[in-house]
Scaffold this active site. Structure first.
Site, PDB file in Angstrom:
ATOM      1  N   ASP A   1     122.421  10.857 -48.180  1.00  0.00           N
ATOM      2  CA  ASP A   1     122.403  10.383 -49.560  1.00  0.00           C
ATOM      3  C   ASP A   1     123.310  11.281 -50.398  1.00  0.00           C
ATOM      4  OD1 ASP A   1     120.419   8.712 -48.631  1.00  0.00           O
ATOM      5  OD2 ASP A   1     118.995   9.180 -50.227  1.00  0.00           O
TER       6      ASP A   1
ATOM      7  N   HIS B   1     122.083  12.842 -41.122  1.00  0.00           N
ATOM      8  CA  HIS B   1     121.928  12.006 -39.933  1.00  0.00           C
ATOM      9  C   HIS B   1     123.282  11.704 -39.290  1.00  0.00           C
ATOM     10  CE1 HIS B   1     117.602  10.856 -40.700  1.00  0.00           C
ATOM     11  NE2 HIS B   1     117.952  11.415 -41.852  1.00  0.00           N
TER      12      HIS B   1
ATOM     13  N   SER C   1     123.968  20.803 -50.617  1.00  0.00           N
ATOM     14  CA  SER C   1     125.367  20.970 -50.972  1.00  0.00           C
ATOM     15  C   SER C   1     126.183  19.777 -50.535  1.00  0.00           C
ATOM     16  CB  SER C   1     125.907  22.260 -50.365  1.00  0.00           C
ATOM     17  OG  SER C   1     127.271  22.424 -50.654  1.00  0.00           O
TER      18      SER C   1
END
EC number: 4.1.1.65
Length: 288
Positions: free
Chosen positions: A92, A149, A254
């Site tokens: 995300d 992921h 980050s």
């Protein structure tokens, strides 16, 4: 530039990056209910964190701030794109930059680029498969899901921990701190995939207390020397991760940089610079 921005940038060079990050890490692991509940509640309010997607939706049910920050999501919260050959977004966040790797350099912001070889720890042989390839840089904001992921299935070949500074990562520092991503502490993970070599670089930042991987656990905090660990030796059982599998996480977050070799993938029209993305969305397709 605004005066407050000048002060912020000056503080980035003066601050004891690793000391600040270690202290934040200790606070984030505090189990005293009054302290951790105050930290979590303030964070949720300030950043508007959406807890409806979390596996555990009560933010105060977590034992520490770090457990809350690295919360897992419901199984149905991030469906994986099903288009054949899809390369998925690994996290995300927001696309801060994407494009070709030109003359061994990666675009950071207007007027700034950084060395591919430096990003991967200084070994030209490690960088060579990605020369002339493609990159995508994904910035994870504080409110985002902070587990990373796999964009596609891959077999781990090498993991490299590169010590460095811990400048904050945001549009201001990307624009004004030269070689930002090649100066900050980072963990580069190199995989063999159906699209050829792929690298995923997890970049630390100010108050990022640690970076972990699914196979090695805690990789940071700060060490003085570059550490490279091969995983393709005959004596080692291969580590294979499926598309969409969790490969790492940030305890405070980050940036993730994804690299592919030349002629392997093309970015789709879906991701746009500064545009929001979610893990599992279509990021790229194989080149014909």
């Amino acid at each position: 530039m605004l005066f407050k921005d000048q002060l912020f940038l000056a503080s980035q060079y003066a601050a004891p990056h690793h000391l600040v990050s270690r202290l934040m890490g200790l606070a984030a692991d505090c189990r005293t209910p009054a302290i951790k509940n105050w930290m979590i509640s303030r964070f949720v309010r300030r950043y508007g964190v959406d807890m409806s997607e979390a596996l555990v939706q009560d933010p105060l049910a977590y034992d520490t701030f770090n457990q809350f920050f690295t919360r897992k999501l419901r199984a149905d919260a991030r469906p994986l794109d099903t288009e054949p050959g899809a390369v998925l977004c690994p996290a995300d966040g927001a696309i801060s930059q994407l494009g070709p790797i030109e003359h061994g350099r990666i675009f950071q912001a207007k007027g700034h680029s950084y060395s591919l070889t430096s990003l991967l720890g200084g070994d030209p042989a490690r960088a060579e498969p990605f020369m002339g390839g493609d990159f995508a840089t994904i910035y994870l904001s504080p409110r985002d899901y902070h587990r990373v992921h796999m964009p596609c299935a891959g077999t781990l070949r090498e993991m490299v921990h590169v010590p460095g500074r811990l400048f904050s990562v945001n549009p201001l520092t990307a624009t004004h701190v030269p070689e930002l991503f090649a100066r900050n502490e980072r963990v580069a993970c190199l995989f063999d995939t159906e699209y050829g070599p792929m690298a995923m670089v997890l970049v630390g930042a100010m108050i990022v207390a640690s970076i972990e991987t699914a196979w090695a656990g805690l990789v940071t905090p700060h060490k003085r020397q570059i550490r490279a660990q091969r995983y393709d030796e005959a004596a080692r059982a291969p580590i294979h991760l499926d598309k969409g599998a969790e490969m790492g996480l940030f305890k405070l977050g980050s940036t993730v940089i994804v690299l592919f070799g030349p002629g392997r993938v093309r970015w789709t029209d879906t991701p746009s610079v500064r545009g929001p993305v979610r893990m599992g969305e279509l990021l790229a397709l194989p080149k014909a």
